[in-house]
Design an enzyme around this catalytic site. Structure first.
Site, PDB file in Angstrom:
ATOM      1  N   HIS A 308       0.855  -1.186   0.000  1.00 31.55           N
ATOM      2  CA  HIS A 308       0.000   0.000   0.000  1.00 31.55           C
ATOM      3  C   HIS A 308       0.889   1.233   0.000  1.00 31.55           C
ATOM      4  CE1 HIS A 308      -3.213   2.755   1.095  1.00 31.55           C
ATOM      5  NE2 HIS A 308      -4.020   1.808   0.673  1.00 31.55           N
ATOM      6  N   ASP A 365      -7.890  -5.682  -0.018  1.00 27.47           N
ATOM      7  CA  ASP A 365      -8.337  -6.579  -1.091  1.00 27.47           C
ATOM      8  C   ASP A 365      -7.946  -8.026  -0.858  1.00 27.47           C
ATOM      9  OD1 ASP A 365      -9.610  -4.669  -2.685  1.00 27.47           O
ATOM     10  OD2 ASP A 365      -7.673  -3.933  -3.370  1.00 27.47           O
TER      11      ASP A 365
END
Ligand code: ACO
Length: 431
Positions: A308, A365
């Site tokens: 991320h 996710d």
């Protein structure tokens, strides 16, 4: 907001630049006058060091793994709130009173239907059209059927704005369900105003005219949790797109339709589909988890659902979803070998120096796809579900930008690296 100054020296010129400090102590050097005073611009590809706005909506501390909506930790909202209450909080800045909640629920119920003419639009798409393409097109189509200027950036009537927000949040769910029905050749199921938000979506997705779908509490709760956890995430790629488009004074629907396109990409919301495909490839015996990670380390493939830009610690949403996936699969009695593979990949990655050194952790996710698969959501609809969840965040960010006094159109600059002035060569002289 406290301010101090930073001094910048370029050659023999020195300038003082104000430092702006946010309410959680994040400091930013304000370079608004940099070009005018020095002739220089900043260069920050992918905006890793650039704050493009001041925002009071969402706070993330990526090093500590904190995520808060309007100051409230995501863990508390996941435990005590619901998607619609959280949507209201994000958009209007406070938890709704009973009366506000009832009014907003009423609007969502009243706005769930879409114009009958939409059916012709759906029929114009091939049945294998990507649902994200349809979703984006249909959000703009919905704006064409609007007879009031509620989505107009120059309209500051709070009633009209609340109506616009409710319409978009409500209709996007109907559009998503109709998209699925169209791709499967199934009859469209009208929204049921008596059903709450998520149950109504499941009804439109899975009921048949002669056999209403029985909404299971576990399924409804699991999907509601996914939507809530996706509701906003400050200035990510799709939200920045919504703000960028909105800065030109494009209407709310057009701005959010652009957000859908940005979200679609596999490095962003589309990663939830990639995760499932990756786990499926490993499961079908193409490679083992260990072999897959070797390919990742050789930079041949990505470990989707990991990494991320902001989190350099556990993504708090992934932590919540990991727990939820265990519970949902157990309650539904689903044994999914893909969950075992996901756990194995996570276990291996978290002790492997490639991932440890780069601070790569599972993101939202990584587990959302497994839960959605377990509750019967088709894989090609995963990113659409993400978009439904993110809609309140996009609306909140669009509103915040619109309400800012003196907002200017977003317009980054560039460093030109092409040829210097070159004369045109006529065709006959080009050989
Ligand atoms: N698999 C393998 N290596 C990775 C991954 C990954 N998932 N993510 C980052 N890296 C590597 C990069 O190659 C880089 O390696 P290097 O130092 O040897 O060059 C290093 O880790 C640092 O990564 P960055 O390039 O700084 O990461 P960036 O902030 O640009 O990208 C992103 C973030 C796009 C999320 C990236 O981690 C990624 O591609 N992840 C996989 C896709 C994904 O899951 N996306 C969903 C993100 S969450 C969301 O949008 C909802």
């Amino acid at each position: 907001m406290a301010t101090r100054a930073a001094t910048l020296t370029i050659g023999d010129k020195k300038i003082d630049l104000p430092v702006t400090v946010g309410s959680e102590g994040e400091a930013a050097i304000d370079i608004a006058k940099l070009r005018a005073e020095t002739g220089h611009i900043t260069y920050d590809p992918a905006y890793g060091n650039t704050g493009a706005c001041q925002s009071a909506i969402t706070f993330i501390d990526g090093d500590k793994g904190y995520l808060r909506y309007r100051g409230i930790p995501i863990e508390q909202l996941a435990d005590k709130s619901d998607f619609i209450e959280t949507a209201f909080l994000l958009i209007f800045g406070h938890l709704p009173s009973r009366a506000e909640r009832a009014r907003f629920d009423g609007r969502l119920a009243a706005d769930a239907h879409i114009h009958e003419a939409f059916k012709h639009h759906f029929e114009g798409f091939p049945s294998d059209a990507p649902p994200m393409a349809i979703l984006s097109a249909m959000i703009n189509t919905a704006a064409c059927f609007a007879t009031v200027t509620y989505a107009d950036p120059d309209t500051h009537d709070p009633e009209a704005f609340e109506e616009a927000a409710a319409r978009l949040i409500s209709k996007v769910r109907t559009i998503a369900a109709y998209t699925y029905r169209m791709t499967k050749g199934l009859p469209y199921i009208y929204p049921d105003p008596k059903l709450p938000y998520v149950a109504n979506f499941l009804h439109m997705m899975f009921s048949m005219p002669c056999a209403p779908y029985e909404v299971h509490k576990e399924v409804e709760d699991a999907l509601a949790l996914i939507l809530l956890l996706h509701a906003d995430h400050e200035q990510n790629c799709s939200t920045s797109t919504v703000r960028m488009v909105g800065s030109s004074k494009a209407n709310l629907f057009a701005s959010c339709a652009a957000g859908v396109c940005a979200l679609w990409g596999p490095l962003h919301g589309g990663a939830n589909v990639e995760v499932l495909e990756m786990l499926d490839t490993i499961h079908k015996g193409g490679v083992t988890a260990e072999q897959y990670l070797e390919q990742v380390k050789q930079k041949k493939v990505l470990l989707y659902g990991f990494g991320h830009r902001v989190y350099k610690n556990f993504d708090p949403r992934a932590k919540i979803l990991k727990e939820s996936s265990d519970k949902v699969l157990a309650k539904l009695g689903v044994k999914d070998p893909l969950l075992d593979i996901a756990r194995r990949l996570e276990e291996l990655a978290l002790k492997d120096s490639y991932f440890v050194d780069r601070k790569l952790y599972p993101n939202v996710d990584f587990y959302s796809g497994i839960i959605m698969k377990a509750i019967g959501i088709p894989v090609n609809m995963f990113t659409v579900l993400f978009a439904i969840g993110r809609m309140p965040g996009w609306i909140a960010q669009w509103k915040e930008q619109r309400d800012e006094p003196g907002g200017r159109i977003a317009r980054p600059r560039q460093i030109y690296v092409g040829p210097a002035k070159t004369d045109y060569v006529p065709l006959e002289s080009r050989g």
